[in-house]
Scaffold this motif. Structure first.
Motif, mmCIF file in Angstrom:
data_model
loop_
_atom_site.group_PDB
_atom_site.id
_atom_site.type_symbol
_atom_site.label_atom_id
_atom_site.label_comp_id
_atom_site.label_asym_id
_atom_site.label_seq_id
_atom_site.Cartn_x
_atom_site.Cartn_y
_atom_site.Cartn_z
ATOM 1 N N ARG A 312 -57.867 -23.358 20.349
ATOM 2 C CA ARG A 312 -59.101 -23.144 19.356
ATOM 3 C C ARG A 312 -58.978 -21.786 18.394
ATOM 4 O O ARG A 312 -58.920 -20.551 19.138
ATOM 5 N N ALA A 313 -59.761 -22.349 17.804
ATOM 6 C CA ALA A 313 -59.988 -20.812 16.620
ATOM 7 C C ALA A 313 -60.885 -19.610 17.080
ATOM 8 O O ALA A 313 -62.319 -20.065 18.766
ATOM 9 N N HIS A 314 -60.632 -18.146 17.344
ATOM 10 C CA HIS A 314 -61.802 -17.323 17.503
ATOM 11 C C HIS A 314 -63.121 -17.059 17.225
ATOM 12 O O HIS A 314 -63.804 -16.882 17.566
ATOM 13 N N TYR A 315 -62.827 -16.848 15.766
ATOM 14 C CA TYR A 315 -64.302 -17.079 14.580
ATOM 15 C C TYR A 315 -64.734 -18.620 14.971
ATOM 16 O O TYR A 315 -64.002 -19.391 14.773
ATOM 17 N N GLY A 316 -66.536 -18.691 15.152
ATOM 18 C CA GLY A 316 -66.570 -19.747 14.951
ATOM 19 C C GLY A 316 -67.399 -19.646 13.405
ATOM 20 O O GLY A 316 -67.455 -19.868 12.554
ATOM 21 N N GLU A 317 -69.079 -19.811 13.439
ATOM 22 C CA GLU A 317 -69.585 -19.444 12.449
ATOM 23 C C GLU A 317 -69.473 -18.599 11.689
ATOM 24 O O GLU A 317 -70.113 -18.470 10.170
ATOM 25 N N ASN A 318 -68.876 -18.013 12.008
ATOM 26 C CA ASN A 318 -68.771 -16.144 10.850
ATOM 27 C C ASN A 318 -67.360 -15.850 10.931
ATOM 28 O O ASN A 318 -66.944 -15.044 10.200
ATOM 29 N N SER A 319 -65.999 -17.125 10.328
ATOM 30 C CA SER A 319 -65.112 -17.005 10.283
ATOM 31 C C SER A 319 -65.224 -17.248 8.246
ATOM 32 O O SER A 319 -63.774 -16.730 8.241
ATOM 33 N N GLY A 320 -66.312 -17.003 7.843
ATOM 34 C CA GLY A 320 -66.150 -17.234 6.442
ATOM 35 C C GLY A 320 -66.258 -15.575 6.128
ATOM 36 O O GLY A 320 -65.384 -15.061 5.305
ATOM 37 N N VAL A 321 -66.877 -15.118 7.094
ATOM 38 C CA VAL A 321 -67.489 -13.071 6.696
ATOM 39 C C VAL A 321 -66.232 -12.722 7.129
ATOM 40 O O VAL A 321 -65.701 -12.258 6.667
ATOM 41 N N ALA A 322 -65.311 -13.604 8.500
ATOM 42 C CA ALA A 322 -64.415 -12.534 9.088
ATOM 43 C C ALA A 322 -63.396 -12.926 7.405
ATOM 44 O O ALA A 322 -61.895 -11.961 7.196
ATOM 45 N N GLY A 323 -63.572 -13.900 7.323
ATOM 46 C CA GLY A 323 -62.212 -14.100 6.354
ATOM 47 C C GLY A 323 -62.417 -12.762 4.307
ATOM 48 O O GLY A 323 -60.870 -12.794 4.624
ATOM 49 N N GLY A 324 -63.872 -13.198 4.392
ATOM 50 C CA GLY A 324 -63.360 -12.462 3.416
ATOM 51 C C GLY A 324 -63.463 -10.881 3.381
ATOM 52 O O GLY A 324 -62.249 -10.240 2.556
ATOM 53 N N ALA A 325 -63.615 -10.775 5.175
ATOM 54 C CA ALA A 325 -63.004 -8.802 4.924
ATOM 55 C C ALA A 325 -61.584 -9.158 5.355
ATOM 56 O O ALA A 325 -61.135 -8.036 4.710
ATOM 57 N N ALA A 326 -61.050 -10.230 5.709
ATOM 58 C CA ALA A 326 -59.487 -9.766 5.933
ATOM 59 C C ALA A 326 -58.599 -10.209 4.261
ATOM 60 O O ALA A 326 -57.940 -9.056 4.308
ATOM 61 N N LEU A 327 -59.271 -10.695 2.956
ATOM 62 C CA LEU A 327 -58.743 -10.482 2.111
ATOM 63 C C LEU A 327 -58.902 -9.275 1.875
ATOM 64 O O LEU A 327 -58.221 -8.808 1.324
ATOM 65 N N CYS A 328 -59.863 -8.084 2.097
ATOM 66 C CA CYS A 328 -59.870 -7.015 1.953
ATOM 67 C C CYS A 328 -58.503 -5.956 2.303
ATOM 68 O O CYS A 328 -58.189 -4.939 1.574
ATOM 69 N N TRP A 329 -59.095 -6.581 3.639
ATOM 70 C CA TRP A 329 -57.554 -6.449 4.738
ATOM 71 C C TRP A 329 -56.648 -6.262 4.460
ATOM 72 O O TRP A 329 -55.795 -4.786 4.421
ATOM 73 N N THR A 330 -56.499 -6.770 4.046
ATOM 74 C CA THR A 330 -54.664 -7.352 3.219
ATOM 75 C C THR A 330 -54.592 -6.327 2.562
ATOM 76 O O THR A 330 -53.715 -6.459 1.565
ATOM 77 N N ALA A 331 -55.251 -6.982 1.489
ATOM 78 C CA ALA A 331 -55.471 -6.260 0.238
ATOM 79 C C ALA A 331 -54.832 -4.892 0.041
ATOM 80 O O ALA A 331 -53.916 -4.262 -0.037
ATOM 81 N N HIS A 332 -55.164 -4.439 0.812
ATOM 82 C CA HIS A 332 -55.591 -2.007 1.477
ATOM 83 C C HIS A 332 -54.256 -2.447 1.912
ATOM 84 O O HIS A 332 -53.532 -0.892 1.635
ATOM 85 N N CYS A 333 -53.752 -3.050 2.950
ATOM 86 C CA CYS A 333 -52.595 -2.283 3.607
ATOM 87 C C CYS A 333 -51.019 -3.219 2.968
ATOM 88 O O CYS A 333 -50.099 -2.143 3.499
ATOM 89 N N SER A 334 -51.615 -3.788 1.656
ATOM 90 C CA SER A 334 -49.848 -4.628 1.480
ATOM 91 C C SER A 334 -49.411 -3.792 0.019
ATOM 92 O O SER A 334 -50.503 -2.825 -0.183
#
Length: 334
Positions: A312-334
């Protein structure tokens, strides 16, 4: 109108902004490096207005969030989830049917110009898959397959902690994989897509057809809809199934079989380390995850498919908010 200017002197993204743009709403929230969301804000959006009106809904949410957290001193990157099709490389929203106000709209560059930061853009399922991989149910797994089963079905594939985009950025449209070429027409123009068979829209359609053809078999579904087949929604099927309604039970049984055939194809093609289901329909399927995994063996060549967790997915209705932040985090760490 004056714009917020955000200093980029500190490149460590202690907090990031995740921005989720849907067909009727815009949501945003501060997200830290552990994937924790602080006080998300939401506002309506008119997707059928002008491009400027659509962008104004976005900036209104971002301005509110930044004003509320004006004491934040660290650099804040902005990651954006938006409906596709879009180009994640150029940051252009191309031709989304759910947000017709934007055609070839340079969303990333417009946000960068207004707020003075580097912004990242991807479609909602890709970004949600990345968030689950980094901070959610997929944490610790190298290769992740994610599906959001709601009104439609969106999917994302993360391989070695990177979104798989394909040649042009249009890969991982798993909701439009056909499992029955004689099946019902999908909105994408194909027939028998898994979205046309197992999404919330498809479940509700089958329930309405059953209730009209044999009201006794779907009596509890009809009761929840006040006797009106046209008012039946997919969540009513889930409720009626829990109460032992035979029609609802048959509909969910068929849905599980459709999903098993589809996921069997996914395993044979990608063989992910984990498969994660999110979205409203997945919530009614959670009690049936064991049955779904068991049925998977009948639709999969891979003899070790049973070793792949279905979570089961961890993020519910806020999956898009978490997803947007994940794009930033990956770009920063790459």
């Amino acid at each position: 109108m004056s714009a917020h200017r955000i200093s980029e002197e500190n490149r460590e993204p202690e907090w990031m902004i995740g921005l989720d743009i849907g067909g009727t709403k815009v949501a945003a929230g501060l997200v830290n490096g552990r994937g924790e969301i602080a006080r998300p804000v939401r506002a309506p959006m008119n997707p059928r207005g002008t491009a400027d009106e659509g962008f104004a809904a976005v900036t209104r949410v971002l301005d509110d969030l930044l004003n509320e957290h004006s004491a934040t001193k660290t650099s804040i990157a902005i990651g954006i989830c938006a409906p596709g099709p879009l180009d994640p490389v150029t940051g252009v929203v191309l031709n989304p049917p759910n947000v017709p106000c934007w055609r070839d709209f340079p969303l990333t560059s417009e946000i960068e110009r207004r707020y003075g930061v580097t912004a990242k853009l991807d479609n909602d399922a890709n970004a949600a898959a990345l968030a689950e991989s980094l901070w959610g149910a997929g944490r610790g797994y190298r290769n992740v397959f994610y599906a959001c089963i709601g009104t439609g079905i969106g999917t994302g594939i993360v391989l070695d902690s990177k979104i798989f985009h394909g040649r042009t950025g249009s890969a991982a449209e798993g909701g439009h994989v056909t499992i029955d070429y004689r099946g019902p027409a999908c909105n994408c123009g194909k027939k028998g897509c898994i979205e046309a068979l197992a999404s919330g829209t498809a479940i509700a359609r089958r329930a309405r057809e059953l209730a009209s053809a044999d009201p006794r078999l779907a009596s509890q579904i009809l009761a929840l809809a006040n006797g009106d087949p046209a008012a039946i929604r997919s969540e009513m099927v889930g409720t009626a199934e829990k109460n032992g309604d035979p029609g609802a039970q048959q509909i969910l049984h068929d849905t599980i079989e459709f999903l098993a055939a589809w996921l069997g194809n996914i395993v044979d093609l990608v063989e992910p380390d984990v498969m994660i289901l999110g979205g409203g329909v997945s919530e009614m399927l959670i009690p049936h995850f064991g049955e779904l995994q068991s049925r998977l063996r009948s639709w999969c060549v891979n003899a070790r498919c049973g070793e792949i967790p279905l979570l089961r997915a961890h993020y519910g209705e806020n999956s898009g908010v978490a997803g947007g932040a994940a794009l930033c985090w990956t770009a920063h760490c790459s």
